[in-house]
Design a protein around this motif. Structure first.
Motif, PDB file in Angstrom:
ATOM      1  N   ARG A  90     -50.879  97.407  51.842  1.00  0.00           N
ATOM      2  CA  ARG A  90     -50.912  96.001  51.412  1.00  0.00           C
ATOM      3  C   ARG A  90     -49.752  95.713  50.465  1.00  0.00           C
ATOM      4  O   ARG A  90     -49.233  96.610  49.805  1.00  0.00           O
ATOM      5  N   ILE A  91     -49.394  94.443  50.383  1.00  0.00           N
ATOM      6  CA  ILE A  91     -48.262  94.049  49.537  1.00  0.00           C
ATOM      7  C   ILE A  91     -48.560  94.374  48.068  1.00  0.00           C
ATOM      8  O   ILE A  91     -47.669  94.834  47.346  1.00  0.00           O
ATOM      9  N   THR A  92     -49.790  94.191  47.632  1.00  0.00           N
ATOM     10  CA  THR A  92     -50.116  94.505  46.238  1.00  0.00           C
ATOM     11  C   THR A  92     -49.958  96.000  45.962  1.00  0.00           C
ATOM     12  O   THR A  92     -49.453  96.383  44.903  1.00  0.00           O
ATOM     13  N   ALA A  93     -50.373  96.839  46.898  1.00  0.00           N
ATOM     14  CA  ALA A  93     -50.194  98.287  46.749  1.00  0.00           C
ATOM     15  C   ALA A  93     -48.712  98.641  46.773  1.00  0.00           C
ATOM     16  O   ALA A  93     -48.251  99.492  46.005  1.00  0.00           O
TER      17      ALA A  93
ATOM     18  N   ARG B 179     -46.195  96.707  45.830  1.00  0.00           N
ATOM     19  CA  ARG B 179     -45.624  96.278  44.542  1.00  0.00           C
ATOM     20  C   ARG B 179     -46.005  97.256  43.417  1.00  0.00           C
ATOM     21  O   ARG B 179     -45.199  97.562  42.545  1.00  0.00           O
ATOM     22  N   SER B 180     -47.229  97.745  43.452  1.00  0.00           N
ATOM     23  CA  SER B 180     -47.666  98.730  42.454  1.00  0.00           C
ATOM     24  C   SER B 180     -46.862 100.016  42.565  1.00  0.00           C
ATOM     25  O   SER B 180     -46.435 100.578  41.553  1.00  0.00           O
TER      26      SER B 180
ATOM     27  N   ASP C  37     -38.874  94.668  39.723  1.00  0.00           N
ATOM     28  CA  ASP C  37     -38.639  93.245  40.000  1.00  0.00           C
ATOM     29  C   ASP C  37     -37.182  92.985  40.355  1.00  0.00           C
ATOM     30  O   ASP C  37     -36.882  92.229  41.276  1.00  0.00           O
TER      31      ASP C  37
ATOM     32  N   THR D  92     -44.517  96.725  55.107  1.00  0.00           N
ATOM     33  CA  THR D  92     -44.305  97.329  53.797  1.00  0.00           C
ATOM     34  C   THR D  92     -43.908  98.790  53.943  1.00  0.00           C
ATOM     35  O   THR D  92     -43.139  99.300  53.137  1.00  0.00           O
TER      36      THR D  92
END
Length: 64
Positions: A2-5, A7-8, A20, A46
């Motif tokens: 997932r995108i949140t994973a 980014r983490s 960033d 991803t």
């Protein structure tokens, strides 16, 4: 992934501020001349993006 994973993972590997900057500013030839953010917007996976980041920054295999 997932995108949140994603980014983490990016933040864990490079630190929040650098992650960033990498996502917004670094252009990857392996992503067709796109940044991470542009590649995500274009619908690239991803997994493919993470691989390109790891290759470009020589992230060791155990952290990929």
């Amino acid at each position: 992934m997932r995108i949140t994973a994603f980014r983490s993972r990016l933040a864990e590997e490079f630190g929040a501020l650098r992650a960033d900057t990498i996502a917004q500013d670094h252009v990857f030839s392996a992503l067709g001349g796109r940044t991470v953010d542009q590649a995500l917007d274009a619908g690239l996976s991803t997994r493919e993006i993470w691989q390109a980041v790891c290759d470009a920054f020589e992230v060791p295999a155990e952290r990929r």
